[in-house]
Design a protein around this motif. Structure first.
Motif, PDB file in Angstrom:
ATOM      1  N   SER A 147     -73.384  50.280  26.677  1.00  0.00           N
ATOM      2  CA  SER A 147     -72.641  49.035  26.841  1.00  0.00           C
ATOM      3  C   SER A 147     -71.197  49.346  27.236  1.00  0.00           C
ATOM      4  O   SER A 147     -70.416  49.815  26.406  1.00  0.00           O
ATOM      5  N   PRO A 148     -70.832  49.086  28.497  1.00  0.00           N
ATOM      6  CA  PRO A 148     -69.428  49.300  28.909  1.00  0.00           C
ATOM      7  C   PRO A 148     -68.442  48.467  28.094  1.00  0.00           C
ATOM      8  O   PRO A 148     -67.328  48.909  27.829  1.00  0.00           O
ATOM      9  N   ASP A 149     -68.875  47.255  27.686  1.00  0.00           N
ATOM     10  CA  ASP A 149     -67.983  46.413  26.885  1.00  0.00           C
ATOM     11  C   ASP A 149     -67.680  47.063  25.547  1.00  0.00           C
ATOM     12  O   ASP A 149     -66.521  47.093  25.106  1.00  0.00           O
ATOM     13  N   ASP A 150     -68.698  47.579  24.879  1.00  0.00           N
ATOM     14  CA  ASP A 150     -68.477  48.236  23.593  1.00  0.00           C
ATOM     15  C   ASP A 150     -67.643  49.496  23.763  1.00  0.00           C
ATOM     16  O   ASP A 150     -66.828  49.840  22.890  1.00  0.00           O
ATOM     17  N   GLU A 151     -67.813  50.172  24.866  1.00  0.00           N
ATOM     18  CA  GLU A 151     -67.018  51.376  25.108  1.00  0.00           C
ATOM     19  C   GLU A 151     -65.544  51.025  25.253  1.00  0.00           C
ATOM     20  O   GLU A 151     -64.674  51.720  24.709  1.00  0.00           O
ATOM     21  N   ARG A 152     -65.263  49.929  25.962  1.00  0.00           N
ATOM     22  CA  ARG A 152     -63.866  49.503  26.103  1.00  0.00           C
ATOM     23  C   ARG A 152     -63.289  49.069  24.758  1.00  0.00           C
ATOM     24  O   ARG A 152     -62.128  49.340  24.447  1.00  0.00           O
ATOM     25  N   ILE A 153     -64.096  48.369  23.949  1.00  0.00           N
ATOM     26  CA  ILE A 153     -63.629  47.927  22.629  1.00  0.00           C
ATOM     27  C   ILE A 153     -63.294  49.128  21.758  1.00  0.00           C
ATOM     28  O   ILE A 153     -62.232  49.187  21.123  1.00  0.00           O
ATOM     29  N   VAL A 154     -64.202  50.120  21.709  1.00  0.00           N
ATOM     30  CA  VAL A 154     -63.991  51.299  20.869  1.00  0.00           C
ATOM     31  C   VAL A 154     -62.767  52.074  21.340  1.00  0.00           C
ATOM     32  O   VAL A 154     -61.937  52.515  20.532  1.00  0.00           O
ATOM     33  N   ARG A 155     -62.625  52.225  22.641  1.00  0.00           N
ATOM     34  CA  ARG A 155     -61.482  52.961  23.168  1.00  0.00           C
ATOM     35  C   ARG A 155     -60.168  52.250  22.808  1.00  0.00           C
ATOM     36  O   ARG A 155     -59.185  52.894  22.430  1.00  0.00           O
ATOM     37  N   SER A 156     -60.177  50.916  22.920  1.00  0.00           N
ATOM     38  CA  SER A 156     -58.970  50.154  22.587  1.00  0.00           C
ATOM     39  C   SER A 156     -58.623  50.286  21.108  1.00  0.00           C
ATOM     40  O   SER A 156     -57.456  50.449  20.741  1.00  0.00           O
ATOM     41  N   ILE A 157     -59.647  50.220  20.238  1.00  0.00           N
ATOM     42  CA  ILE A 157     -59.395  50.352  18.795  1.00  0.00           C
ATOM     43  C   ILE A 157     -58.816  51.723  18.484  1.00  0.00           C
ATOM     44  O   ILE A 157     -57.848  51.848  17.728  1.00  0.00           O
ATOM     45  N   ILE A 158     -59.393  52.767  19.078  1.00  0.00           N
ATOM     46  CA  ILE A 158     -58.911  54.134  18.820  1.00  0.00           C
ATOM     47  C   ILE A 158     -57.458  54.279  19.264  1.00  0.00           C
ATOM     48  O   ILE A 158     -56.622  54.834  18.544  1.00  0.00           O
ATOM     49  N   ASP A 159     -57.146  53.755  20.448  1.00  0.00           N
ATOM     50  CA  ASP A 159     -55.775  53.863  20.956  1.00  0.00           C
ATOM     51  C   ASP A 159     -54.794  53.106  20.064  1.00  0.00           C
ATOM     52  O   ASP A 159     -53.696  53.598  19.751  1.00  0.00           O
ATOM     53  N   LEU A 160     -55.175  51.901  19.645  1.00  0.00           N
ATOM     54  CA  LEU A 160     -54.279  51.100  18.821  1.00  0.00           C
ATOM     55  C   LEU A 160     -54.115  51.694  17.428  1.00  0.00           C
ATOM     56  O   LEU A 160     -53.018  51.693  16.867  1.00  0.00           O
ATOM     57  N   VAL A 161     -55.202  52.216  16.865  1.00  0.00           N
ATOM     58  CA  VAL A 161     -55.117  52.855  15.547  1.00  0.00           C
ATOM     59  C   VAL A 161     -54.191  54.065  15.619  1.00  0.00           C
ATOM     60  O   VAL A 161     -53.359  54.292  14.732  1.00  0.00           O
ATOM     61  N   ARG A 162     -54.324  54.835  16.682  1.00  0.00           N
ATOM     62  CA  ARG A 162     -53.474  56.019  16.837  1.00  0.00           C
ATOM     63  C   ARG A 162     -52.018  55.608  17.005  1.00  0.00           C
ATOM     64  O   ARG A 162     -51.104  56.250  16.464  1.00  0.00           O
ATOM     65  N   SER A 163     -51.766  54.497  17.708  1.00  0.00           N
ATOM     66  CA  SER A 163     -50.386  54.050  17.916  1.00  0.00           C
ATOM     67  C   SER A 163     -49.734  53.594  16.615  1.00  0.00           C
ATOM     68  O   SER A 163     -48.503  53.605  16.497  1.00  0.00           O
ATOM     69  N   LEU A 164     -50.553  53.212  15.642  1.00  0.00           N
ATOM     70  CA  LEU A 164     -50.033  52.818  14.337  1.00  0.00           C
ATOM     71  C   LEU A 164     -49.899  54.005  13.388  1.00  0.00           C
ATOM     72  O   LEU A 164     -49.495  53.831  12.232  1.00  0.00           O
ATOM     73  N   GLY A 165     -50.226  55.194  13.874  1.00  0.00           N
ATOM     74  CA  GLY A 165     -50.105  56.387  13.050  1.00  0.00           C
ATOM     75  C   GLY A 165     -51.219  56.535  12.036  1.00  0.00           C
ATOM     76  O   GLY A 165     -51.043  57.215  11.015  1.00  0.00           O
ATOM     77  N   LEU A 166     -52.397  55.919  12.296  1.00  0.00           N
ATOM     78  CA  LEU A 166     -53.531  55.983  11.379  1.00  0.00           C
ATOM     79  C   LEU A 166     -54.644  56.840  11.968  1.00  0.00           C
ATOM     80  O   LEU A 166     -54.662  57.123  13.165  1.00  0.00           O
ATOM     81  N   ARG A 167     -55.572  57.246  11.108  1.00  0.00           N
ATOM     82  CA  ARG A 167     -56.721  58.024  11.557  1.00  0.00           C
ATOM     83  C   ARG A 167     -57.880  57.094  11.870  1.00  0.00           C
ATOM     84  O   ARG A 167     -58.076  56.071  11.212  1.00  0.00           O
ATOM     85  N   SER A 168     -58.681  57.445  12.864  1.00  0.00           N
ATOM     86  CA  SER A 168     -59.863  56.662  13.220  1.00  0.00           C
ATOM     87  C   SER A 168     -61.117  57.465  12.889  1.00  0.00           C
ATOM     88  O   SER A 168     -61.190  58.675  13.144  1.00  0.00           O
ATOM     89  N   VAL A 169     -62.090  56.774  12.304  1.00  0.00           N
ATOM     90  CA  VAL A 169     -63.372  57.378  11.942  1.00  0.00           C
ATOM     91  C   VAL A 169     -64.471  56.501  12.520  1.00  0.00           C
ATOM     92  O   VAL A 169     -64.464  55.283  12.323  1.00  0.00           O
ATOM     93  N   ALA A 170     -65.411  57.110  13.218  1.00  0.00           N
ATOM     94  CA  ALA A 170     -66.511  56.367  13.819  1.00  0.00           C
ATOM     95  C   ALA A 170     -67.738  56.439  12.919  1.00  0.00           C
ATOM     96  O   ALA A 170     -68.172  57.527  12.530  1.00  0.00           O
ATOM     97  N   GLU A 171     -68.292  55.281  12.578  1.00  0.00           N
ATOM     98  CA  GLU A 171     -69.530  55.239  11.800  1.00  0.00           C
ATOM     99  C   GLU A 171     -70.725  55.175  12.750  1.00  0.00           C
ATOM    100  O   GLU A 171     -70.614  54.678  13.862  1.00  0.00           O
ATOM    101  N   GLY A 172     -71.861  55.652  12.301  1.00  0.00           N
ATOM    102  CA  GLY A 172     -73.090  55.540  13.086  1.00  0.00           C
ATOM    103  C   GLY A 172     -73.181  56.511  14.249  1.00  0.00           C
ATOM    104  O   GLY A 172     -73.726  56.165  15.301  1.00  0.00           O
ATOM    105  N   VAL A 173     -72.647  57.739  14.083  1.00  0.00           N
ATOM    106  CA  VAL A 173     -72.757  58.764  15.134  1.00  0.00           C
ATOM    107  C   VAL A 173     -74.151  59.382  15.038  1.00  0.00           C
ATOM    108  O   VAL A 173     -74.449  60.145  14.115  1.00  0.00           O
TER     109      VAL A 173
END
Length: 689
Positions: free
Chosen positions: A607-633
């Motif tokens: 799903s390209p849409d989900d890929e864009r959502i995940v990428r945006s969340i990771i970028d925004l989380v990193r910009s806030l100085g937080l760690r990102s963890v992906a569930e369901g790998v």
């Protein structure tokens, strides 16, 4: 605060029983008033009007009509006007024409001051005139015929005549007014009289009983009559204070609507009085998207909006129905007598239409909506508590399905007997220590290092077998068991963390807690004492909470969260992306880690849409100085894609499955040993379990 609307000022529908009754009483009463004035004659009236006593009594009657004595906010027929004492005194001293003339002036002035509808003013004028006429007839039966030129002063021998006349006066007023209320609210006359005649009779008895004393004083010295104002004023202010306390205890301070206490009383009355084939309905109404108004424009605007909604609701129900505010943006509507389910749904639909009408405030237009749940007696519940609970269930069905209005359905009730039985079993399972924890590692996607390990609750029921946490944890969250369940999990997780840390396996253990747990002041105490007792550093334990915490304003001011941060215990946000919150709100909480929900991760690559959502969340989380963890790998391709996006860690069956404590210990020792050998050789390795 007074009620937001008095439905008695709403004109009756022409041709209805109430319209016919009001018209008939008004016609008879006004006719009696005209006849009385014709009998008096203009000459005698003019002669009476030249005396100071006439104007003094007129003023006293008007003032008494303006300020009725009210002892209870629940009295159906309103207060008792103190003008009754002076009107009855004038009736005895100068006769019927003068008394009804003064009372007519007082009723009209009171109607203008209080802005009452004219049909109500005319009815009040008519029923008072008829009551005075009945009292005059009683006096006439004893040969008493007072007039302005021939005043009458009673003595001890006239007590029977006074008692009979007072009884006739009160009986006529009570019957006429109670019948109007009964027709207005569509209630039997006997019920209305039972609820109102008792309190009214006490006040009327006192006022009518003092009237002969007023006559004696008038005959002795006109100047002494105003002294009666002092005791009446004392009674009025005492009653006002009592009424204010009663009103505050039974009504909402913001909207003036009845509160839960009053709703319970009125519902129990309706259930007690419900006849065969008669239903009682309880509607629970919750405003949709109201929280956005408070968050955007502040609580003062939200309060004004609630007042507008309350006004609309009271205008949209039938006379006799009760609109109550339970708190926040939640309202309840009691239908004391309802024909069938379809009639209840018609009322609910009318309420929803009223709420959805656009509201103009602060130069902005608000479009609200409402979800309404309906429960009926005796179809769905036999008492108030169950009616409330089941209308609440129906309301959430309407909210979840976005249908607007729903009836209670037993098959969709989460509090069904089966679920209650499961709750009892869970209680016993906690006491018997039958619940166990499995552990699933979180692994660095960059070098395969084990960052932490999450404790996951498991329950093997002796009869039903394995029960999913998604089934019993929401049940515990809705009950008294959540606190005990959280304490049970934290206790086990701390003891297991102590075994690992003291054995050299220094991996933090993450524990899931609910939003309610974070508002519990005992949580930091349990963690602090547990860490101290087991000789563990704060880094040994982490707490995970779902994204719903961001929607709870209480969380941002909770002392518990500040205490946890002071202890050095890290907080992680679980299942991020499934709610309606924003990362801007995330900045207001001391969160160190954000876990991206598995529903997005599993569709990466498809799903390209989900890929864009995940990428945006990771970028925004990193910009806030937080760690990102992906569930369901669940595959190496997903792990590689996440690493390329900049996601720091992952969790899933491909990396490591949830394991009992013994298996997790073996896995950790093997993995940490492998990671140590990799670090010694200068390489990095990312591999599945």
């Amino acid at each position: 605060m007074s009620a937001p609307v008095d439905t008695r000022d709403t004109g009756p529908r022409p041709g209805s029983p109430l319209w016919a009754y009001l018209t008939a009483v008004t016609a008879v009463g006004v006719t009696a008033l005209v006849i009385a004035q014709v009998r008096l004659g203009f000459g005698e009236l003019g002669e009476a009007a030249r005396t100071p006593l006439f104007w003094m009594l007129t003023v006293l009657v008007v003032l008494g009509e303006l300020r009725p004595v009210m002892f209870s906010s629940s009295t159906l027929v309103g207060g008792t006007p103190t003008s009754t004492m002076f009107t009855f005194a004038v009736l005895m001293y100068q006769g019927l024409p003068t008394a009804v003339l003064m009372q007519a002036v007082a009723v009209v002035v009171s109607g203008l001051v209080h802005r009452r509808a004219w049909h109500r003013v005319l009815f009040n004028l008519a029923q008072v005139t008829l009551a005075c006429t009945a009292a005059a007839a009683a006096f006439a039966a004893f040969g008493v015929h007072p007039a302005p030129r021939v005043p009458w002063t009673p003595d001890g021998a006239d007590i029977p005549a006074i008692v009979l006349a007072a009884a006739a006066y009160f009986a006529v007023r009570a019957i006429l007014v109670c019948q109007a209320v009964a027709l207005h609210e569509r209630r039997p006359l006997a019920r209305v009289m039972k609820a109102s005649v008792g309190p009214q009779s006490l006040v009327y008895g006192a006022l009518l009983g003092l009237a002969p004393l007023v006559v004696v004083v008038m005959a002795h010295s006109t100047a002494l009559v105003p002294l009666f104002v002092a005791p009446l004023t004392a009674v009025y202010f005492t009653a006002t204070l009592s009424l204010r306390r009663d009103h505050q205890a039974t009504h909402d301070g913001l909207t003036g609507l009845p509160n839960r206490k009053m709703l319970i009383l009125r519902t129990e009355e309706a259930l007690t009085e419900a006849r065969e084939r008669e239903r009682v309905g309880l509607l629970l109404l919750d405003l949709d998207r109201f929280k956005e108004v408070n968050d955007t424009l502040g609580h003062p605007v939200g309060d004004r909006l609630l007042q507008i909604v309350a006004h609309r609701l009271t205008h949209s129900v039938r006379p006799g129905d009760v609109v109550a505010r339970l708190g926040g943006d939640e309202f309840a509507v009691l239908l004391p007598s309802i024909r069938d389910a379809q009639a209840a749904k018609e009322v609910a639909s009318r309420l929803r239409v009223a709420v959805t009408e656009p509201v103009r405030l602060e130069g902005m237009t608000f479009d609200l909506d409402a979800s309404i749940g309906i429960a009926l007696y005796p179809d769905h519940a036999p008492d108030f508590e169950l009616l409330m609970q089941r209308s609440d269930v129906a309301m959430y069905l309407a909210k979840e399905g976005r249908t607007g209005v729903e009836f209670y359905l037993p098959c969709k009730d989460r509090n069904s007997p089966e679920r209650l039985s499961l709750l009892g079993d869970l209680r016993r399972a906690i006491d018997a220590d039958e619940l166990e924890l499995h552990y699933q590692p979180k692994v660095s996607l960059e070098d395969g290092r084990v960052e932490s390990i999450e404790a996951l609750l498991r329950w093997w029921h002796p009869v039903r077998g394995p029960i999913s946490p998604t089934e019993f944890i929401p049940l515990a969250e809705q009950s008294y068991l959540m606190r005990e369940l959280t304490q049970h999990v934290i206790g086990h997780a701390l003891r297991q963390a102590a075994r690992w840390w003291h054995a050299g396996v220094e991996v933090p253990v993450s524990v899931n807690v609910s939003a309610r747990d974070l508002l519990d002041s005992s949580l930091p105490e349990q963690l602090e004492s547990g860490l101290e007792k087991l000789d563990l550093p704060p880094e040994a334990i982490r707490l995970e909470v779902t994204e719903r915490i961001l929607m709870t304003d209480q969380a941002y001011s909770a002392e518990t969260i500040r205490t946890l941060a002071g202890l050095g215990i890290q907080l992680a946000l679980d299942d991020f992306g499934t709610g309606y919150s924003s990362l801007v709100r995330l900045q207001r909480l001391p969160v160190s880690e954000v876990k991206i929900d598995a529903s997005f991760i599993r569709r990466l690559g498809d799903s390209p849409d989900d890929e864009r959502i995940v990428r945006s969340i990771i970028d925004l989380v990193r910009s806030l100085g937080l760690r990102s963890v992906a569930e369901g790998v669940e595959s190496p391709e997903v792990a590689t894609l996440l690493r390329e996006m900049g996601c720091q860690a992952g969790q899933g069956w491909w990396l490591a499955k949830p394991m009992p404590a013994s298996e997790a210990t073996t896995w950790l020792r093997g993995r940490l040993g492998a990671a140590f050998r990799d670090r010694e050789s200068g390489g990095a390795r990312l591999a599945p379990h």
